[in-house]
Design an enzyme around this catalytic site. Structure first.
Site, PDB file in Angstrom:
ATOM      1  N   SER A 196       0.811  -1.215   0.000  1.00  0.00           N
ATOM      2  CA  SER A 196       0.000   0.000   0.000  1.00  0.00           C
ATOM      3  C   SER A 196       0.847   1.268   0.000  1.00  0.00           C
ATOM      4  CB  SER A 196      -0.928   0.006   1.215  1.00  0.00           C
ATOM      5  OG  SER A 196      -0.195  -0.101   2.423  1.00  0.00           O
ATOM      6  N   GLY A 201      -2.054  -4.200   1.100  1.00  0.00           N
ATOM      7  CA  GLY A 201      -2.175  -5.405   1.903  1.00  0.00           C
ATOM      8  C   GLY A 201      -1.226  -6.517   1.535  1.00  0.00           C
ATOM      9  N   ASN A 229       3.852  -5.366   5.648  1.00  0.00           N
ATOM     10  CA  ASN A 229       2.681  -6.135   6.075  1.00  0.00           C
ATOM     11  C   ASN A 229       3.075  -7.445   6.751  1.00  0.00           C
ATOM     12  OD1 ASN A 229       0.505  -4.388   5.281  1.00  0.00           O
ATOM     13  ND2 ASN A 229       1.030  -4.856   3.168  1.00  0.00           N
ATOM     14  N   ASP A 264      -4.663   6.815  10.249  1.00  0.00           N
ATOM     15  CA  ASP A 264      -4.299   5.502  10.802  1.00  0.00           C
ATOM     16  C   ASP A 264      -2.893   5.484  11.381  1.00  0.00           C
ATOM     17  OD1 ASP A 264      -2.657   5.429   8.558  1.00  0.00           O
ATOM     18  OD2 ASP A 264      -3.789   3.862   7.530  1.00  0.00           O
ATOM     19  N   HIS A 273      -0.016   5.058   7.133  1.00  0.00           N
ATOM     20  CA  HIS A 273       0.129   5.381   5.710  1.00  0.00           C
ATOM     21  C   HIS A 273       0.406   6.869   5.540  1.00  0.00           C
ATOM     22  CE1 HIS A 273      -2.241   1.602   5.504  1.00  0.00           C
ATOM     23  NE2 HIS A 273      -1.460   1.380   4.461  1.00  0.00           N
TER      24      HIS A 273
END
Length: 227
Positions: free
Chosen positions: A48, A85, A113, A194, A197
């Site tokens: 991502s 992801g 991830n 979040d 990111h």
């Protein structure tokens, strides 16, 4: 030499020469992508962070990196090989598909991830090792972007995870950018809500930091520069 049209009407040899030249020019003009023959194709293979999660299309890492390199006079196209992801296993699984675009250079940004899911660092290492081995077989210049374990995973996990990237870069003889989120991680003003990111300002900072490493690889690999 310019041949008068009147002479072309009577001189068969000259007419045939003229026609052959015209056909050759038409054939050259019809070649697909000729105007882009010198363009350097850079594949950003990642997750991502590469894909531009949560951002407007123009604010993502790929378009921002392409714009930054073009501003420095490099004729490049940066291909978005980021999948939100994705783990190192996912990147390995789709490597063949990604290489079908025939990149001249690859930026590998995978592992975040794996870390966030607490996957075994040995598995991450093995997957990235296979990716770099394949790129080496294809003789594609590669920049490996490192990642660091989050503090909450503990010192034992970090001790196993963090060395993956410098170790593999050395083993495969590829360029290393030590930490993809350098200067951005944990800085709330540079991240989305979040906290993981980067926002548009964060991507701008990442590109400013990593672009010199990409340029150095372009130069050291002998890839063309225009501008």
């Amino acid at each position: 030499m310019r041949i008068p049209l009147a002479q072309l009407r009577t001189d068969g040899a000259a007419r045939r020469l003229f026609n052959a030249g015209l056909l050759a020019l038409c054939a050259i003009a019809a070649l697909p992508g000729l105007a882009q023959a010198g363009t350097i194709r850079i594949l950003a293979l990642g997750d991502s962070l590469t894909a531009g999660f949560g951002l407007d299309e123009t604010d993502g890492f790929v378009p921002r990196l392409e714009a930054a390199l073009r501003a420095q006079g490099y004729d490049v196209t940066v291909l978005n090989g980021g999948v939100s992801g994705d783990t190192s296993a996912g990147g390995l699984d789709r490597l063949d598909w990604a290489l079908a675009d025939k990149p001249d250079l690859v930026l590998v940004e995978l592992g975040a991830n794996d870390m966030l899911r607490g996957l075994d660092p040995a598995t991450t290492r093995a997957n990235l090792d296979k990716i770099l081995a394949r790129l080496g077989q294809e003789k594609i210049p590669t920049l490996l972007a490192g990642m660091r374990a989050a503090p909450n995973l503990g010192p034992a996990y970090a001790a196993a995870f963090d060395p993956i990237f410098p170790d593999l870069a050395k083993a495969h003889g590829v360029a290393l950018y030590p930490f993809f989120l350098d200067g951005v991680a944990t800085v709330m003003a540079l991240n989305q809500a979040d906290g993981m990111h980067p926002n548009a300002a964060g991507v701008k900072a990442i590109v400013e930091h990593i672009a010199p490493a990409v340029i150095e690889l372009i130069r050291s690999s002998g890839l063309a520069k225009t501008g």
